[in-house]
Motif scaffolding. Structure first.
Motif, PDB file in Angstrom:
ATOM      1  N   THR A 266       0.934  -1.327   0.149  1.00 24.08           N
ATOM      2  CA  THR A 266      -0.008   0.007   0.070  1.00 24.08           C
ATOM      3  C   THR A 266       0.797   1.291   0.070  1.00 24.08           C
ATOM      4  OG1 THR A 266      -1.174  -1.341   1.664  1.00 24.08           O
ATOM      5  CG2 THR A 266      -2.162   0.395   1.004  1.00 24.08           C
ATOM      6  N   ILE A 267       1.883   1.199   0.840  1.00 27.70           N
ATOM      7  CA  ILE A 267       2.799   2.240   0.971  1.00 27.70           C
ATOM      8  C   ILE A 267       3.616   2.865  -0.479  1.00 27.70           C
ATOM      9  CG2 ILE A 267       4.898   3.391   2.098  1.00 27.70           C
ATOM     10  CD1 ILE A 267       3.890   1.466   4.402  1.00 27.70           C
ATOM     11  N   PHE A 268       3.878   1.775  -0.977  1.00 21.12           N
ATOM     12  CA  PHE A 268       4.525   1.878  -2.224  1.00 21.12           C
ATOM     13  C   PHE A 268       3.795   2.058  -3.382  1.00 21.12           C
ATOM     14  CE2 PHE A 268       8.085   0.732   0.166  1.00 21.12           C
ATOM     15  CZ  PHE A 268       9.159   1.368  -0.503  1.00 21.12           C
ATOM     16  N   MET A 269       2.421   1.678  -3.241  1.00 20.05           N
ATOM     17  CA  MET A 269       1.554   2.237  -4.379  1.00 20.05           C
ATOM     18  C   MET A 269       1.583   3.674  -3.968  1.00 20.05           C
ATOM     19  SD  MET A 269      -1.957   0.371  -5.012  1.00 20.05           S
ATOM     20  CE  MET A 269      -2.578   0.400  -3.631  1.00 20.05           C
ATOM     21  N   VAL A 270       1.246   4.311  -2.908  1.00 14.25           N
ATOM     22  CA  VAL A 270       1.293   5.606  -3.060  1.00 14.25           C
ATOM     23  C   VAL A 270       2.498   6.317  -3.224  1.00 14.25           C
ATOM     24  CG1 VAL A 270       1.009   7.509  -1.261  1.00 14.25           C
ATOM     25  CG2 VAL A 270      -0.233   5.415  -0.927  1.00 14.25           C
ATOM     26  N   PHE A 271       3.748   5.892  -2.805  1.00 14.78           N
ATOM     27  CA  PHE A 271       4.970   6.410  -3.474  1.00 14.78           C
ATOM     28  C   PHE A 271       5.047   6.246  -4.892  1.00 14.78           C
ATOM     29  CE2 PHE A 271       7.053   5.757   0.873  1.00 14.78           C
ATOM     30  CZ  PHE A 271       7.467   7.108   0.940  1.00 14.78           C
ATOM     31  N   GLY A 272       4.690   5.448  -5.567  1.00 15.97           N
ATOM     32  CA  GLY A 272       4.689   5.063  -6.966  1.00 15.97           C
ATOM     33  C   GLY A 272       3.782   6.201  -7.517  1.00 15.97           C
ATOM     34  N   PHE A 273       2.623   6.339  -7.155  1.00 17.84           N
ATOM     35  CA  PHE A 273       1.570   7.351  -7.631  1.00 17.84           C
ATOM     36  C   PHE A 273       2.340   8.764  -7.434  1.00 17.84           C
ATOM     37  CE2 PHE A 273      -1.473  10.654  -6.685  1.00 17.84           C
ATOM     38  CZ  PHE A 273      -2.094  10.609  -8.154  1.00 17.84           C
ATOM     39  N   LEU A 274       2.908   9.031  -6.302  1.00 20.29           N
ATOM     40  CA  LEU A 274       3.635  10.367  -6.263  1.00 20.29           C
ATOM     41  C   LEU A 274       4.885  10.510  -6.805  1.00 20.29           C
ATOM     42  CD1 LEU A 274       3.328  10.784  -2.409  1.00 20.29           C
ATOM     43  CD2 LEU A 274       2.009  12.127  -3.958  1.00 20.29           C
ATOM     44  N   LEU A 308       3.609  -2.660  -9.676  1.00 13.00           N
ATOM     45  CA  LEU A 308       4.114  -3.732  -9.128  1.00 13.00           C
ATOM     46  C   LEU A 308       3.509  -3.863  -7.487  1.00 13.00           C
ATOM     47  CD1 LEU A 308       7.944  -3.502  -9.841  1.00 13.00           C
ATOM     48  CD2 LEU A 308       6.579  -5.068 -10.380  1.00 13.00           C
ATOM     49  N   SER A 309       2.906  -2.843  -7.117  1.00  6.52           N
ATOM     50  CA  SER A 309       2.500  -2.797  -5.616  1.00  6.52           C
ATOM     51  C   SER A 309       1.057  -3.059  -5.703  1.00  6.52           C
ATOM     52  CB  SER A 309       2.630  -1.383  -5.014  1.00  6.52           C
ATOM     53  OG  SER A 309       4.078  -1.119  -5.196  1.00  6.52           O
ATOM     54  N   LEU A 310       0.279  -3.372  -7.015  1.00  6.84           N
ATOM     55  CA  LEU A 310      -1.171  -3.491  -6.923  1.00  6.84           C
ATOM     56  C   LEU A 310      -1.506  -4.649  -6.307  1.00  6.84           C
ATOM     57  CD1 LEU A 310      -2.204  -2.222 -10.416  1.00  6.84           C
ATOM     58  CD2 LEU A 310      -2.922  -1.329  -8.387  1.00  6.84           C
ATOM     59  N   ASN A 311      -0.662  -5.617  -6.188  1.00  8.35           N
ATOM     60  CA  ASN A 311      -1.089  -6.721  -5.476  1.00  8.35           C
ATOM     61  C   ASN A 311      -1.991  -7.763  -6.347  1.00  8.35           C
ATOM     62  OD1 ASN A 311       0.160  -7.783  -3.361  1.00  8.35           O
ATOM     63  ND2 ASN A 311      -1.228  -6.672  -1.745  1.00  8.35           N
ATOM     64  N   SER A 312      -1.681  -7.684  -7.555  1.00  8.44           N
ATOM     65  CA  SER A 312      -2.351  -8.434  -8.407  1.00  8.44           C
ATOM     66  C   SER A 312      -1.561  -9.061  -9.760  1.00  8.44           C
ATOM     67  CB  SER A 312      -3.665  -7.688  -9.043  1.00  8.44           C
ATOM     68  OG  SER A 312      -3.109  -7.015 -10.247  1.00  8.44           O
ATOM     69  N   THR A 313      -1.870 -10.116 -10.025  1.00  7.35           N
ATOM     70  CA  THR A 313      -1.008 -10.682 -11.255  1.00  7.35           C
ATOM     71  C   THR A 313      -0.832  -9.999 -12.291  1.00  7.35           C
ATOM     72  OG1 THR A 313      -2.667 -12.280 -11.617  1.00  7.35           O
ATOM     73  CG2 THR A 313      -0.726 -13.102 -10.494  1.00  7.35           C
ATOM     74  N   TYR A 314      -1.968  -9.282 -12.677  1.00  4.14           N
ATOM     75  CA  TYR A 314      -2.138  -8.527 -14.060  1.00  4.14           C
ATOM     76  C   TYR A 314      -1.295  -7.184 -14.018  1.00  4.14           C
ATOM     77  CZ  TYR A 314      -5.815 -11.091 -16.196  1.00  4.14           C
ATOM     78  OH  TYR A 314      -6.553 -11.892 -16.853  1.00  4.14           O
ATOM     79  N   GLY A 315      -1.508  -6.625 -12.744  1.00  4.64           N
ATOM     80  CA  GLY A 315      -0.510  -5.376 -12.397  1.00  4.64           C
ATOM     81  C   GLY A 315       0.900  -5.872 -12.291  1.00  4.64           C
ATOM     82  N   PHE A 398      -8.076   4.056  -7.929  1.00  9.41           N
ATOM     83  CA  PHE A 398      -7.122   3.591  -8.656  1.00  9.41           C
ATOM     84  C   PHE A 398      -7.163   4.259 -10.229  1.00  9.41           C
ATOM     85  CE2 PHE A 398      -5.896  -0.325  -6.054  1.00  9.41           C
ATOM     86  CZ  PHE A 398      -5.793   0.556  -4.924  1.00  9.41           C
ATOM     87  N   GLU A 399      -8.311   3.971 -10.662  1.00 15.11           N
ATOM     88  CA  GLU A 399      -8.516   4.358 -12.265  1.00 15.11           C
ATOM     89  C   GLU A 399      -8.256   6.001 -12.185  1.00 15.11           C
ATOM     90  OE1 GLU A 399      -9.726   2.763 -14.713  1.00 15.11           O
ATOM     91  OE2 GLU A 399     -10.153   0.850 -13.862  1.00 15.11           O
ATOM     92  N   LEU A 400      -8.953   6.831 -11.463  1.00 13.47           N
ATOM     93  CA  LEU A 400      -8.563   8.029 -11.215  1.00 13.47           C
ATOM     94  C   LEU A 400      -6.954   8.441 -11.244  1.00 13.47           C
ATOM     95  CD1 LEU A 400     -10.379  10.753 -11.172  1.00 13.47           C
ATOM     96  CD2 LEU A 400      -9.926  10.999  -8.962  1.00 13.47           C
ATOM     97  N   ALA A 401      -6.382   7.948 -10.315  1.00 10.89           N
ATOM     98  CA  ALA A 401      -4.891   8.038 -10.069  1.00 10.89           C
ATOM     99  C   ALA A 401      -4.286   7.532 -11.344  1.00 10.89           C
ATOM    100  CB  ALA A 401      -4.349   7.228  -9.118  1.00 10.89           C
ATOM    101  N   PHE A 402      -4.695   6.773 -11.954  1.00 13.59           N
ATOM    102  CA  PHE A 402      -3.929   6.245 -13.144  1.00 13.59           C
ATOM    103  C   PHE A 402      -4.193   7.299 -14.284  1.00 13.59           C
ATOM    104  CE2 PHE A 402      -2.621   2.948 -16.544  1.00 13.59           C
ATOM    105  CZ  PHE A 402      -1.441   2.778 -15.771  1.00 13.59           C
TER     106      PHE A 402
END
Lengths: 531, 116
Positions: A266-274, A308-315, A398-402
């Motif tokens: 979760t933290i690295f998802m935020v870091f990735g977005f930022l 990578l941090s989405l926690n899904s195989t697709y991501g 997530f969609e909005l962030a992307f």
């Protein structure tokens, strides 16, 4: 053939040709390089057929000798490395600054990057990174221009500081587990009963890896190193396309290793977005085309970390595929930008115009790469970004962030695309080898998009399908995003002063070091609070 | 090394902190390079203290009760890298000094901006 040849062979090639200085030497190096590419492909094929290869140089026990491991991911990265280096050597066949020393350093760097991907031992990874850092800093300052020397020295010291943290982390790991081998650690770490004992080494390793892969507060060295004025364009292309991926590769490895104890997705998802957002805001503020591309690398690294941090195989696989894609289109962009800068003798985006009329081939290659990076349907960026999007499981946030990340990328390249407009009376001549390389890379961008589903299954054994009806919606969405981006650029961007302030922002050396330790302390506190 | 209150690990971490202070607070490039030396010494001391007690003998030849050779082997490599790093850092600093005539990070950054 042993895996160690991938590290030793480039060094041998470089040394053999170090003593002769003619045009023929360069051709000979190129031929050797092509043979090396075939070896890399063969290695990949062997891994695909026979499964993971693990070998210990010198025949010692596991954990004592130097362990090298090739699985699908690392052997794909090796193929990519050798492919890009071959392209770069062909591209630079006629450049005047290429002497024996440059060739040796450049080819040695190839071996070291392969070493980073193949090593299965934390200490060996440390050695590879440290030596390649020295080589990269010498390559950055190779033309001995005063600006690039400052950039090179900042790059060297910022990276060395992070690597001392890495080494200290290895010390703690050895103290706890009695080994630095990744395969043995992967067996031991899940058995840890008290996660608190691992907090300090984990924080040390993660800080170092985050600096290497240029995640949010730790990216200020990257544009200096990748976008510096007088660095040879092939060095910029390799650094931005490939070398920074070494950091991301380690990021993947270290997080996989510690997954049973710490789950920081979760933290690295935020870091990735930022990282992605700050990257594009900075990129948009620049006027120097090389700096724009360098900051756009930061933004794309953010996309990869986010995936990578989405926690899904697709991501996950989308992000891995994006690593390959980014290597291709960013090196194309840096090479073409290098040609443009050489022709116009300026890097200021406002002073360059009429590239399309003056250099049609260069423009077509750049536009292919731009279509790739912005995620136009049928191109490679679209496929990997789509997979990442699929991994979000339709969460609106997530969609909005992307969407914010994507529109940023499009904005950067709408600004960048201004250089193609306009007319030019002059026609520039470009050498056949340069033309060939940029067209080859541009074509790869396209092919990796068209054959995306097939390639990702072939390379990583991950199956996915894309229906043709999905392409139609993709075209619509891309068109809409493009229109939004263009409107934003025309109406808002040109009037906002903020970007001017951001352009002038620059951290001094002590502030960069401060950022490293603030990140480390913050991450440490976070981990302590969690456990 | 492990006698009483001051053991090697503690000294190593204290040295590390001193080196880090030098990197954070000093504007002088020479002092930055010196701080790197201090940090490296700290890490070497840290590694050598892993699994070490005073009664152990050096890991040479056949013998019993020997110290763990693995960290020592790693540190030989680290020392070599440290030498190379210092040499490259000093060389680059010399070349920077020729261009700007200053040893101060902040001043050089300012001059660089003005020359742009």
């Amino acid at each position: 053939m042993g895996l160690y040849w991938f590290i030793v062979l480039p060094l041998i090639i470089g040394l053999l040709f170090y003593f002769s200085h003619s045009y023929l030497t360069r051709v000979a190096v190129l031929v050797a390089q092509l043979a090396f590419f075939i070896l890399a492909l063969r290695n990949f094929w062997e891994v695909k057929q026979g499964g993971m290869k693990l070998e210990i140089v010198g025949g010692y026990d596991l954990g004592v000798g130097i362990a090298l491991k090739a699985d699908l991911f690392s052997s794909t990265m090796v193929v990519l490395t050798v492919f890009l280096f071959s392209c770069m050597l062909l591209y630079n066949l006629n450049k005047s600054y290429v002497n024996h020393l440059f060739l040796f350093l450049f080819v040695a760097l190839e071996g070291l990057i392969c070493g980073i991907f193949l090593s299965n031992d934390l200490f060996n990874i440390y050695v590879m990174i440290e030596v390649s850092t020295i080589i990269v800093s010498i390559l950055i300052i190779f033309k001995k221009d005063s600006q690039s020397i400052y950039d090179g020295i900042i790059y060297l010291f910022a990276n060395l500081t992070s690597m001392t943290l890495f080494l200290l982390g290895i010390g703690y790991i050895y103290k706890i587990f009695g080994t630095t081998d990744l395969a043995l650690l992967a067996q031991m770490i899940p058995l840890t009963t008290d996660g608190r004992t691992l907090i300090v080494p984990f924080a040390l390793l993660v800080t170092a890896v985050c600096l290497k892969s240029a995640i949010m507060p730790l990216f200020s060295w990257l544009p200096k190193a990748h976008g510096t004025a007088s660095a040879p364009s092939i060095v910029s292309a390799i650094l931005s396309g490939l070398y920074v991926k070494g950091g991301v590769y380690l990021f993947v490895r270290i997080f996989d290793l510690f997954m049973p104890v710490f789950d920081e997705a979760t933290i690295f998802m935020v870091f990735g977005f930022l990282t992605a957002v700050i990257g594009w805001v900075f990129a948009l503020s620049q006027r120097d085309i090389k700096l724009m591309l360098a900051y756009s690398t930061v933004s794309q690294i953010g996309v990869i970390v986010f995936g990578l941090s989405l926690n899904s195989t697709y991501g996950y696989w989308g992000a891995i595929y994006h690593i390959l894609n980014h290597a291709i289109f960013k090196s194309t962009l840096f090479l073409t930008a290098g040609i443009i800068v050489d022709e116009y003798h300026t890097r200021d985006i406002t002073k360059i115009s009429g590239v399309m009329a003056r250099m049609p081939y260069v423009s077509i290659a750049s536009i292919f790469a731009i279509l790739g990076i912005t995620g136009a349907p049928l191109f490679n960026g679209s496929f990997s970004k789509n997979l990442i999007e699929k991994g979000m499981s339709d969460s609106l946030v997530f969609e909005l962030a992307f969407f914010i990340i994507n529109i940023g990328t499009i904005l950067i390249f709408i600004k960048y695309g201004q250089i193609f407009k306009g007319s030019s009376a002059k026609k520039s001549h470009i050498r056949w080898n340069q033309k060939f390389v940029i067209m080859l890379l541009a074509l790869t961008c396209f092919l990796m998009g068209i054959f995306g589903p097939f390639l990702i299954e072939f390379l990583f054994g991950f199956e996915t399908t894309v229906s043709w009806s999905a392409y139609l919606t993709k075209f619509l969405i891309y068109g809409l995003t493009l229109a939004c981006g263009y409107l934003f650029y025309r109406v808002v961007y040109l009037k906002v002063r903020l970007f001017g302030y951001i352009q002038a922002m620059e951290l001094s050396f002590n502030e960069i070091i401060m950022a490293i330790f603030v990140f480390f302390t913050g991450f440490l506190i976070l981990l302590i609070l969690q456990t | 090394m492990n006698s009483g209150f001051l053991d090697g690990t503690l000294v190593a971490l204290a040295l590390f902190a001193i080196g880090v202070y030098g990197l954070l607070a000093r504007h002088n490039i020479i002092k930055t390079i010196m701080s790197f030396g201090i940090v490296q010494a700290a890490i070497i001391l840290f590694f050598l203290n892993i699994n070490y007690t005073l009664t152990l003998s050096p890991p040479i030849g056949d013998g019993s009760n020997m110290a763990d050779p693995f960290p020592q082997a790693l540190m030989i490599t680290a020392i070599v890298i440290g030498v190379a790093v210092t040499a490259v850092g000093l060389t680059m600093f010399m070349s920077l000094y020729h261009h700007y005539g200053s040893t101060n990070w902040v001043k050089i950054q300012k001059m660089r901006k003005e020359r742009k």
